[in-house]
Structure formats: C-alpha cells, structure tokens
Design a protein around this motif. Structure first.
Motif, PDB file in Angstrom:
ATOM      1  N   GLN A  69       0.827  -1.198   0.000  1.00 29.40           N
ATOM      2  CA  GLN A  69       0.000   0.000   0.000  1.00 29.40           C
ATOM      3  C   GLN A  69       0.870   1.260   0.000  1.00 29.40           C
ATOM      4  OE1 GLN A  69      -2.917  -1.308  -0.175  1.00 29.40           O
ATOM      5  NE2 GLN A  69      -3.909   0.637  -0.663  1.00 29.40           N
ATOM      6  N   VAL A  70       1.855   1.293   0.904  1.00 27.45           N
ATOM      7  CA  VAL A  70       2.703   2.480   0.999  1.00 27.45           C
ATOM      8  C   VAL A  70       3.536   2.634  -0.273  1.00 27.45           C
ATOM      9  CG1 VAL A  70       4.458   3.653   2.343  1.00 27.45           C
ATOM     10  CG2 VAL A  70       2.811   2.193   3.481  1.00 27.45           C
ATOM     11  N   THR A  71       4.091   1.522  -0.761  1.00 28.45           N
ATOM     12  CA  THR A  71       4.925   1.591  -1.966  1.00 28.45           C
ATOM     13  C   THR A  71       4.102   2.055  -3.168  1.00 28.45           C
ATOM     14  OG1 THR A  71       6.174  -0.258  -1.065  1.00 28.45           O
ATOM     15  CG2 THR A  71       6.593   0.300  -3.347  1.00 28.45           C
ATOM     16  N   LYS A  90      -0.030   6.168   7.700  1.00 27.49           N
ATOM     17  CA  LYS A  90      -0.726   5.122   8.445  1.00 27.49           C
ATOM     18  C   LYS A  90      -0.076   3.758   8.197  1.00 27.49           C
ATOM     19  CE  LYS A  90      -5.424   3.387   8.564  1.00 27.49           C
ATOM     20  NZ  LYS A  90      -6.724   3.602   7.942  1.00 27.49           N
ATOM     21  N   GLY A  91       0.279   3.520   6.935  1.00 31.71           N
ATOM     22  CA  GLY A  91       0.919   2.253   6.579  1.00 31.71           C
ATOM     23  C   GLY A  91       2.307   2.148   7.177  1.00 31.71           C
ATOM     24  N   VAL A  92       3.044   3.259   7.148  1.00 34.14           N
ATOM     25  CA  VAL A  92       4.393   3.271   7.722  1.00 34.14           C
ATOM     26  C   VAL A  92       4.308   2.957   9.218  1.00 34.14           C
ATOM     27  CG1 VAL A  92       6.392   4.715   8.230  1.00 34.14           C
ATOM     28  CG2 VAL A  92       5.280   4.880   5.999  1.00 34.14           C
ATOM     29  N   LEU A 149       3.549  -0.716   9.834  1.00 34.53           N
ATOM     30  CA  LEU A 149       4.735  -1.574   9.689  1.00 34.53           C
ATOM     31  C   LEU A 149       5.609  -1.493  10.941  1.00 34.53           C
ATOM     32  CD1 LEU A 149       5.827  -0.975   5.980  1.00 34.53           C
ATOM     33  CD2 LEU A 149       5.012  -3.102   6.997  1.00 34.53           C
ATOM     34  N   ALA A 150       5.753  -0.272  11.464  1.00 32.89           N
ATOM     35  CA  ALA A 150       6.560  -0.106  12.676  1.00 32.89           C
ATOM     36  C   ALA A 150       5.938  -0.888  13.827  1.00 32.89           C
ATOM     37  CB  ALA A 150       6.680   1.367  13.023  1.00 32.89           C
ATOM     38  N   VAL A 151       4.599  -0.849  13.916  1.00 31.28           N
ATOM     39  CA  VAL A 151       3.919  -1.596  14.980  1.00 31.28           C
ATOM     40  C   VAL A 151       4.143  -3.097  14.809  1.00 31.28           C
ATOM     41  CG1 VAL A 151       1.645  -2.246  15.883  1.00 31.28           C
ATOM     42  CG2 VAL A 151       2.174   0.159  15.456  1.00 31.28           C
ATOM     43  N   PHE A 152       4.016  -3.576  13.572  1.00 26.42           N
ATOM     44  CA  PHE A 152       4.256  -5.004  13.308  1.00 26.42           C
ATOM     45  C   PHE A 152       5.655  -5.405  13.775  1.00 26.42           C
ATOM     46  CE2 PHE A 152       5.748  -8.620  10.932  1.00 26.42           C
ATOM     47  CZ  PHE A 152       4.646  -9.440  10.815  1.00 26.42           C
TER      48      PHE A 152
END
Lengths: 225, 233, 226
Positions: C185-187, C200-202, C205-208
């Motif tokens: 999504q971010v890419t 939001k996507g970034v 990913l950090a949360v994951f």
C-alpha cells in the motif's frame, strides 16, 4: 463416560432448538429472503472458531512456561476444533454470498482475514505432523502458535484498513446496521449450541490425545519389560 | 594452565525421553569438584545425552542438574565455565581456525581474544595453519580446533564426548598431557570413552551406562579396567 | 547484561557478514531470484508505465517475500552442520543475542538485495523511483525488518522439522500477510504519478516490527532449545 453422553445429548438438543429458532422464529429478511438464515450458522461458527484459537493460544503459552504435556493436548485440540469451525464459516460464506451478492467469493475484509487465519492454523497442524519427537513437537508448535495468534489482530487490521472494497459488512457492521431485534435475539441464542459443541469436541479430542500419551507409556513399559 | 576455581556436578534422578524412547532413566550421579570421570557404555547407552544435559544444552524430561562448589554446596545463578567437546566439531568450516577461536573468545568476553587464540593454536599445534579455513582441515586437525575452542575460557568443568576421535598417536599423547595438566589444576572432567587409552588412564573414577541406566560406578583402579572391558561385550 | 547482549550481538553480526561476504551465496541467489520474478512477471500483464504503477508495488513485495522465504532457509540450517548453534549457546550470556544478530544480518541482506533490484525495476517497468528514494528506503527497511524478525524465528522452528525446505514458506508467508498488505500500500502510494506517503501504513509496519520483536525477545530463548 455417562456424563459425557449426557452432555452430548444436551448439545444435540441445543442444536435442534437453535435450528428451530433459525428456521421458524426468526422472520424472513425483506431483501434477502430465506437465504439470509445461514447467518445463524455462519456467524456463530466464525466467533466460535476465533474463541477456539484463543484457547489454543492459552495452551501454547502455558506449555512453553510449564512444559506439561496437558497444555500441548489442549493446544492441538483447540486448534483442530477451531479449524473445523473456521472451515464451516468459510464454506457457509460463499453459499450465502452467491445468491445475495451474485458471486461466490469476495475479497471482503472478514472473509479474507478468516481465510488467512485458516491458513495459519493449517500451517500449525502441518508443522506438528512434521516433528516426530513429542516434546520438541509440543514446544515448537506452541511457539509457532503464539506467533500465529499475535499475528491475528495485525492481519485483521491490515486487511480491514486497506483491502476492503465494501464500505460496511452487510450485517453486524457496527451500530445501527439494522438487524431486526428478533433476528438479533435468535443470533445470540444460536451461539449457545456452538459454544457447547466447541466444549464437547475439545473435550473428546483432548481425551483422545491423552489416551495417545498413555499408550506411549504402555508401549515404553512393554519395551523395557 | 592456571588453577581453576573447582566446581562439581550433581545429577538428581535425571530422565530424558525422546518420544517413547528412554535415553536416560533416573540417573543420579554426584561428581565432586576436581574429579576426572570416565563414562563408558555401548553406543546409544545415553553417554552423549548425559553430557549434553551437563552442558545445559538439553533440558532433562525430569530430574535436575546442579553445579556444586568444592565444599558440596550448590552454586546458584551463573553456571560455571564449561568447556564441551562433542561429536560435531562445533566450529565453522567457513572460517579459519584463528577466526573461529577469536569469535568464541570474544563471545565469552575475553579481554585479549587474539592473544588467547594465538596461544591456544600454538598449544594444539596448529600455529602454521591458523589462517586456513577449517574446511580444508583433516578430521584430526578439526578435533584439535574443537578442543582448543573448549579450552578458551579456562573451564572449571570439561565435558568431552570421545575426545580422541580422529587424533593420531601423537595427538592422543598431546591430549592426554593437556588433560592431565587440567585435571591437576583442579578442573573437573567428565568424558565418554570407547575402550582404554592414554586418556582413560587419567580417570580417577569410572561410570558405566547401559540402556540409559547407571550400572556401575567405581573409584577402584582394578574395577576401572573392568568398566572398559565390558564395553566390548 | 545489557552491555553483554549488545557486544555479543555485534560480534555475531560481524561473523554473519564476514561469512556471507566471503561466499556471497545468499546475496547472489536472492538477487537472481528477484530478477527472475521481475522478468517473468512482465509476461503476465501489459508492462506499460501506467499498469506498472498499479501492479508494480505488489510485484516488488511479492518477489521480496518469496525471495526472503528462500533466503532465510540456511539461517539456522548452517548452524546445524557442525552443531555450532550449541557452541554459540554455550558462549553467549544471553541467547537473544544469537537471534538478534541473525535478524540484523537478514535485514541487511534483504535490504541490500532490494536496493540493488530497485533501479532494475525502475528501468524495466519505466517507473521513476529516484524522487522518492528516501521514502522507499524507509518502507523497504521497515518491511524487511518485519520479514526478518518473523522469518528468523520461523527458520529456527522449521530447521528442526522434516521437509524443512518446503515448510518455511508455508509457515512464514501467511504470517507475513500484514507486512505484504501494508508495504504494498505504501509503496504503491510512492510510485503514483503524484507520489504521497501513507503514514498510516508506515506506522502499521513499525507496529508489526515492534510486536514481533517483543514476542521474539520474550520467547526467543525457547526457540533455540534442543
């Protein structure tokens, strides 16, 4: 054993009552007609499956910390039962979707997340089948089960935010999604037999696994004697 | 070798199952600090499992292992410095002998890893080949690297699984000499052996395992022989 | 304890990098695999610039994920050859150092191959990536870290089972669904005609990464048990 049979009979009665309620008490939906009644099976199955996976997670964590084979038995029982309910949910989904949306499968958030969940727990059982030594199998599958379960909210989150073409799930989409109060009551009632069934299946599966453990012990004793 | 702070091992009712198979059955054994114990028994009698449990690499199915001080009190907290020589060499084939030793010396927090590695490589007679990849070594040379790795942190306890594997006559003599020095400096040794040799002559005690059970335990010189004599049976 | 963990991790990371740079086995095979996927993928749709903007991000991340599930195979298998894993467990003060070093090395390897393949992708599919290189680097890093954290853990598991080569992708890929969804999504946003960053996507990913790092820290030592 007698208790078990009595409980099984009770579960059958509950299931029959739920089926009656689903077919005769809940009113027919104005837009979807009779076919919507499948939600009384579909929705409780989904929720019960998720609950089973949570039980599996509890068993996994407890096994890693306590190293008692009983927790491993609980883990595998819960995973298999959860997988059965999730499979039922994934099968009833398309049956419902076809007449209502005109397609068998849609990449809707709930459906997709459930499919990923299903794959995760199939992987869990597959992993178990590929490790022979019981202690190692118990530990490694428990660790995988833990990683799989903490992945569940992330899977649901990511799919819900980015992969939904449908703005709101058709029912139960949130407050005010307009389910008839009788329907709602029946839906809640239908959870009861599913939960009871879950307990029954898990109990039997757990007993089977325990018997396998006992059999191992007997075999060992025969070898040494 | 500088004298070490001696430590012993106490096995209490150790059991290890691999599925339906018992590797060890209620083995209790108290090894006092400074003892040199030879472990005899057929293939598959549980020697390796016992050594791996002592190294705390394998968790016993039941029972427990404790380390003890010279006065017999159990040590709580950090495990004593343990050197372990296994069947596998436990060194990287894709690194040179020197790189291997420096790597493990660094991990163990040595102050001067390069000097330590250099000294040990000289001791095991691999000084000239120190910059060659272990992959190019013969079995005997690998065994020397493996032993050097086990000696890196001046072990209080040395666990050896058939340490003579692959060594030639000269190598065995060298190993026996090294072990004697260590033993005399107070290092506790537990070693599995097949048959008698220069190395078994160092043992002050012999223990025999059969199908996972402890069947003989002696400190008597003559009976020590018998323990190995049985090994061929 | 903390200092010992850090120094052990750095020493082990040095070892991983040294062995890999000596043979370059992993990097070469991974690069070739990604290249292969990129070329083959072009046959499955019309690879014009506008189509590539739509499918490019997904193609990239799917290639990265499959490549990673291959690249992570030897991670613990290598340590089994001579039972060096036991030697490491005996040597380090905290077994988490072993996992930390491996996942750091895997992240670096993955990131290196991704950055190497990015210009190739840009040329083959005619999508400009230079203006958004910094942002892409951030997504690649967060995504690769997530893949490596989960992948390192699962490679320790699969290394101890039968059919391990087949097993790892089966365990790993469903687990990485969230990474695939968010990074794609971010890419995709960055490859758009008017590039934008989906924060939001970034953040997701950090949360994951954080969630799985914590899980690895809590349960990692059990993964290395024998």
């Amino acid at each position: 054993m007698k208790k078990q049979a009595a409980y099984a009979a009770f579960v059958v009665l509950l299931l029959a009552a739920a089926a009656y309620a689903a077919f005769f008490i809940a009113p027919t939906d104005a837009r979807q007609g009779v076919v919507y009644r499948i939600i009384f099976l579909h929705v409780p199955c989904a929720e019960t499956g998720l609950l089973s996976f949570f039980v599996c997670f509890v068993g996994n964590v407890a096994y890693v910390l306590k190293r008692d084979a009983k927790w491993d038995w609980l883990g595998v029982s819960a995973a298999e039962v959860g997988l059965a309910f999730t499979t039922a949910c994934l099968v009833t989904g398309p049956i419902w979707a076809k007449p209502v949306w005109g397609i068998w499968w849609t990449w809707d958030a709930r459906l997709t997340s459930t499919a990923v969940l299903w794959l995760l727990y199939v992987a869990y059982l597959l992993l178990r089948s590929l490790i022979e030594e019981p202690e190692r199998r118990a530990l490694l599958s428990a660790l995988f089960g833990i990683f799989a379960f903490i992945d569940v909210p992330l899977v649901f989150g990511s799919i819900r935010w980015w992969r939904t073409q449908h703005p709101q799930p058709v029912i139960m989409g949130g407050p005010g999604s307009g389910l008839d109060p009788t329907m709602k009551a029946v839906l809640f009632f239908c959870w009861a037999p599913m939960l009871a069934l879950m307990v029954l299946l898990m109990q039997s599966r757990y007993r089977l696994e325990a018997m396998r453990g006992d059999l191992d012990v007997v075999r060992r004793e025969m070898e040494t004697a | 070798m500088t004298p070490t702070d001696p430590a012993g091992i106490r096995f209490t009712h150790i059991e290890k199952r691999y599925g339906g198979l018992f590797a060890l059955r209620r083995v209790s054994l108290e090894i006092a600090a400074g003892e040199c114990v030879a472990l005899a028994g057929r293939n598959g009698s549980g020697k390796t499992t016992l050594l791996r449990i002592a190294a705390q690499l394998v968790r016993p199915s039941s029972g427990d292992v404790r380390f003890t001080r010279a006065n017999g009190q159990s040590i709580d907290g950090a495990r004593p410095r343990t050197g372990y020589v296994a069947h596998a060499t436990m060194v990287y084939d894709d690194l040179t002998a020197e790189e291997n030793l420096v790597l493990f010396a660094r991990l163990q927090g040595s102050a001067a890893p390069a000097a330590l590695a250099e000294r040990l490589l000289s001791e095991v007679g691999l000084r000239e080949r120190r910059a060659s990849l272990v992959r190019t070594f013969s079995r005997g040379m690998r065994q020397r690297v493996a032993i050097a790795r086990a000696l890196l942190q001046q072990p209080q306890i040395l666990l050896l699984d058939e340490p003579g594997t692959g060594l030639d006559a000269e190598g065995l003599l060298w190993l026996a000499g090294t072990l004697r020095e260590l033993r005399d400096a107070g290092c506790t040794v537990l070693m599995s052996l097949h048959g008698e040799s220069e190395i078994s002559a160092l043992a002050t005690r012999g223990v025999r395992l059969d199908a996972g059970s402890l069947v003989a335990d002696t400190r008597d010189g003559a009976e020590l022989h018998a323990i190995f004599a049985l090994a061929g049976a | 304890m903390g200092l010992g963990l850090l120094s052990n991790t750095l020493v082990l990371l040095g070892k991983e990098l040294r062995t890999e740079l000596r043979s370059r086995e992993l990097l070469t095979t991974t690069v070739i695999f990604i290249l292969l996927v990129m070329v083959l993928f072009s046959f499955t749709f019309d690879p014009s610039s506008s189509e590539a903007r739509r499918f490019g991000a997904g193609l990239l991340w799917l290639a990265f994920l499959f490549a990673a599930s291959l690249m992570l195979q030897p991670c613990f298998l290598r340590e089994q050859t001579n039972d060096t894993l036991s030697a490491l467990r005996l040597a380090v003060s905290d077994p988490f150092a072993i996992l930390l070093a491996k996942l750091a090395a895997n992240t670096l390897f993955l990131l290196a191959t991704e950055l190497l393949m990015l210009p190739v992708f840009a040329v083959l599919y005619n999508v400009p990536v230079f203006p958004v290189f910094g942002q892409l680097l951030l997504v690649f890093f967060l995504g690769s870290l997530g893949v490596s954290v989960a992948g390192t853990a699962l490679s320790a598991i699969s290394a101890q089972a039968r059919m391990r080569e087949l097993l790892l992708p089966l365990l790993l890929l469903p687990l990485l669904t969230p990474v695939l969804v968010a990074s794609t999504q971010v890419t995709a946003g960055l490859l758009d005609v008017q590039p934008f960053v989906q924060w939001k996507g970034v953040g997701f990913l950090a949360v994951f990464d954080l969630v799985f790092l914590t899980a690895l820290w809590l349960f990692g030592e059990y993964l290395l048990e024998e």
